[in-house]
Design a protein around this motif. Structure first.
Motif, mmCIF file in Angstrom:
data_model
loop_
_atom_site.group_PDB
_atom_site.id
_atom_site.type_symbol
_atom_site.label_atom_id
_atom_site.label_comp_id
_atom_site.label_asym_id
_atom_site.label_seq_id
_atom_site.Cartn_x
_atom_site.Cartn_y
_atom_site.Cartn_z
ATOM 1 N N LYS A 82 41.861 -17.936 47.225
ATOM 2 C CA LYS A 82 41.861 -18.597 45.915
ATOM 3 C C LYS A 82 40.426 -18.946 45.513
ATOM 4 N N ILE A 89 44.139 -24.292 38.130
ATOM 5 C CA ILE A 89 44.022 -22.848 37.881
ATOM 6 C C ILE A 89 44.347 -22.550 36.419
ATOM 7 N N TYR A 109 49.255 -17.850 37.036
ATOM 8 C CA TYR A 109 48.370 -18.715 37.823
ATOM 9 C C TYR A 109 48.445 -18.431 39.329
ATOM 10 N N ILE A 119 40.946 -15.600 40.860
ATOM 11 C CA ILE A 119 41.850 -16.182 39.861
ATOM 12 C C ILE A 119 41.757 -15.404 38.551
ATOM 13 N N TYR A 176 48.795 -26.158 41.076
ATOM 14 C CA TYR A 176 47.989 -25.091 40.471
ATOM 15 C C TYR A 176 47.535 -25.416 39.051
#
Length: 199
Positions: A67, A159, A58, A72, A156
């Motif tokens: 980001k 993510i 992640y 990602i 995160y």
């Protein structure tokens, strides 16, 4: 299709991969069980200049910069791709030494499993937790004895959800079974077992 079977249990953080792989191993007692996190630890030491391997699934986007969803997904792809030479070694062993295996971890790549379809009976299965709230509770349970990990991971979480969406889309393209583990893990294990014996 080869006669030696390699089952791949994969998915994002805290969806129950290790529990389910262990449950399968109790039924398939003669199968080797391999966690890709252990392969990753070796790979990081052997290839310590690979920036993707030094990240987590992640956080691999950091190598690419901002980001963004694109970074990602691309960061994760490169992170996973970096481990495939080592996973191929494991799959080669399964074929050459005729070993049935259960491999579990986020690092399983559908296209690499597909490479071995003529040599091995490869069975990748994607495990998900589609309910976001249940997923978060699972993460908190997993980190009960590791509060530092929860603190590090919490920012995160979204993510991990993005990566799960990507893995679902990818599995659908490859025709890989997707089994949701949002409820009872024992029930999920039965669904995996039924999937394996019906084919």
């Amino acid at each position: 299709m080869g006669d030696k079977r390699v089952i791949g249990i994969y998915g994002v953080f805290a969806v129950g991969k290790s529990f389910l792989a262990h449950g399968l191993s109790l039924r398939l007692w003669d199968y080797d069980t391999v966690a890709t996190d252990n392969i990753l630890a070796i790979a990081r030491d052997v290839d310590n200049k690979n920036l993707y391997l030094q990240q987590s699934s992640y956080l691999a986007w950091r190598v690419l910069g901002k980001k963004t969803l694109e970074n990602i997904i691309e960061g994760f792809r490169k992170y996973r791709e970096s481990l495939q030479p080592f996973i191929r070694i494991i799959l080669d062993r399964a074929y050459k030494q005729r070993v049935d295996m259960i491999i579990e971890g986020i690092h399983i790549s559908p296209d690499v499993f597909q490479e071995y379809e003529g040599l091995l009976d490869t069975r990748p299965i994607l495990i998900t937790v589609k309910d976001k709230n249940i997923h978060w509770e699972r993460i908190k349970q997993k980190c009960l004895d590791r509060p530092a990990l929860l603190k590090r991971f919490a920012p995160y979480f979204d993510i991990a959800r993005d990566l799960q969406d990507f893995l679902i889309e990818e599995a659908e393209i490859y025709g890989i079974p997707i089994i949701d583990n949002s409820r009872n893990k024992g029930h999920t294990l039965e669904k995996i077992w039924l999937n394996l014996i019906k084919c």
